[in-house]
Design a protein around this motif. Structure first.
Motif, mmCIF file in Angstrom:
data_model
loop_
_atom_site.group_PDB
_atom_site.id
_atom_site.type_symbol
_atom_site.label_atom_id
_atom_site.label_comp_id
_atom_site.label_asym_id
_atom_site.label_seq_id
_atom_site.Cartn_x
_atom_site.Cartn_y
_atom_site.Cartn_z
ATOM 1 N N GLY A 263 25.942 48.369 35.852
ATOM 2 C CA GLY A 263 25.637 46.851 37.149
ATOM 3 C C GLY A 263 26.178 45.461 36.849
ATOM 4 O O GLY A 263 26.183 45.137 38.167
ATOM 5 N N ILE A 264 27.230 45.337 35.975
ATOM 6 C CA ILE A 264 28.261 44.568 35.938
ATOM 7 C C ILE A 264 29.036 45.014 36.940
ATOM 8 O O ILE A 264 29.893 45.285 37.421
ATOM 9 C CB ILE A 264 28.955 44.004 34.392
ATOM 10 N N ALA A 265 29.530 46.155 36.572
ATOM 11 C CA ALA A 265 30.752 47.347 37.312
ATOM 12 C C ALA A 265 30.955 47.491 38.450
ATOM 13 O O ALA A 265 31.196 46.893 39.818
ATOM 14 C CB ALA A 265 30.736 48.861 36.755
ATOM 15 N N ARG A 266 29.345 47.398 38.760
ATOM 16 C CA ARG A 266 28.606 47.051 40.610
ATOM 17 C C ARG A 266 29.380 46.184 41.121
ATOM 18 O O ARG A 266 29.365 45.461 42.155
ATOM 19 C CB ARG A 266 27.436 47.696 40.928
ATOM 20 N N ALA A 267 29.328 44.840 40.869
ATOM 21 C CA ALA A 267 29.242 43.883 41.237
ATOM 22 C C ALA A 267 30.600 43.324 41.438
ATOM 23 O O ALA A 267 31.238 42.571 41.694
ATOM 24 C CB ALA A 267 28.810 41.941 39.759
ATOM 25 N N LEU A 268 31.476 43.773 40.339
ATOM 26 C CA LEU A 268 32.680 43.276 40.166
ATOM 27 C C LEU A 268 33.737 44.654 40.866
ATOM 28 O O LEU A 268 34.703 44.852 41.670
ATOM 29 C CB LEU A 268 33.775 44.585 38.683
ATOM 30 N N ALA A 269 32.920 45.624 41.914
ATOM 31 C CA ALA A 269 33.300 46.209 43.234
ATOM 32 C C ALA A 269 34.388 46.093 43.765
ATOM 33 O O ALA A 269 35.295 46.280 44.127
ATOM 34 C CB ALA A 269 32.389 47.941 43.352
ATOM 35 N N THR A 270 33.711 44.756 44.037
ATOM 36 C CA THR A 270 34.687 43.584 45.386
ATOM 37 C C THR A 270 35.359 42.601 45.434
ATOM 38 O O THR A 270 36.156 42.306 46.183
ATOM 39 C CB THR A 270 33.590 43.285 46.949
ATOM 40 N N ASP A 271 35.423 43.153 43.930
ATOM 41 C CA ASP A 271 36.576 42.009 43.534
ATOM 42 C C ASP A 271 36.177 40.911 44.083
ATOM 43 O O ASP A 271 37.124 40.344 44.475
ATOM 44 C CB ASP A 271 37.729 42.329 44.007
#
Length: 206
Positions: A165-173
Motif C-alpha cells: 500500500g505504501i509502495a502504491r502511494a509512492l508510485a506517483t511521487d
C-alpha cells in the motif's frame, strides 16, 4: 512565509444517519467542523484524537476522496475545483493516501505488480516497457523482493500488504502523503518497521 503545499480552509463534513431498528433515530453527525490546516514542503503533521472523532473523514477530505459540505482544500494555493481539466490529473497525483486497512485498500483480484503498475499507467508516468522495472524499484523501496509482484494480496501478511500500500502511494511521487493510522492493524514490531519505511521514503523524496 512559503506557500503551503496542502491547505484546508474551514472544512466541515456532516453525515445523515438513517434509523436502524428501534434503537436509533434519524439524525445528523458532524464528523468535521470548520477545520483549518496548512502543510508546507518537508513538514510532518500529526492529528491526535479518540476513535470516532473524525480523523479518517478529515484525511479523506484532504485526499479528495469525499467532498466537504463547507470549506475548501487548496493545492499549492489553488482550490481543487480551480485546477483546469488538463491539469486535474496532476493535482490528483500530488496527494496520495496510505489507508488504515491494507486488506481493503488493495484489489484482491490484482497481483501486487498489477496494483503498482496501475497508478503508473493512469498518470502516464512510465511507458509499459518501463513498468516492470519501476515496479521492482517500488518493491525494493519497501524492502519486498521483486518476486512479490506475482503474488495476490491474500498471499501476503498484514505487514506485507501495508508495505505494498505504501509502495502504491509512492508510485506517483506525491508532494503530500496522507496516512490514516497505517499501523493500527499491525503488531508493535511490524508497525515500527512500517514507520521506519515511511520516514525513509519521505526523506528520499525531499
Amino acid at each position: 512565509m512559503p506557500e503551503a503545499v496542502l491547505a484546508a480552509e474551514g472544512l466541515s463534513k456532516r453525515f445523515r444517519l438513517r434509523p436502524q431498528g428501534w434503537r436509533q433515530r434519524a439524525g445528523v453527525v458532524e464528523a468535521v467542523c470548520e477545520v483549518t490546516l496548512a502543510v508546507g514542503a518537508g513538514e510532518a503533521v500529526g492529528l491526535v484524537g479518540e476513535s470516532g472523532c473524525g480523523k479518517s473523514t478529515f484525511a479523506r477530505l484532504l485526499a479528495g476522496l469525499i467532498a466537504p459540505d463547507q470549506g475548501q482544500v487548496l493545492l499549492r494555493g489553488r482550490p481543487r475545483s480551480a485546477w483546469p481539466s488538463n491539469e486535474r490529473l496532476a493535482a490528483h497525483r500530488m496527494v496520495q493516501m496510505v489507508f488504515q486497512d491494507p486488506t481493503n485498500s488493495l484489489n484482491p483480484r490484482m497481483t501486487v505488480g498489477e496494483s503498482l503498475e496501475e497508478p503508473l499507467m493512469v498518470h502516464r508516468l512510465a511507458p509499459r516497457a518501463e513498468c516492470a522495472r519501476r515496479v521492482e524499484s517500488l518493491l525494493g523501496s519497501v524492502e519486498l523482493p521483486a518476486l512479490y509482484r506475482r503474488r495476490l494480496p491474500r498471499e501476503l501478511s498484514g505487514g506485507e500488504r501495508q508495505r505494498v500500500g505504501i509502495a502504491r502511494a509512492l508510485a506517483t511521487d506525491p508532494a503530500v502523503l496522507i496516512c490514516d493510522e497505517p499501523i493500527a492493524s499491525l503488531d508493535v514490531s511490524v508497525g515500527a518497521k512500517i514507520i521506519d519505511l515511511l520516514l525513509r521514503a519521505v526523506l528520499a523524496t525531499e
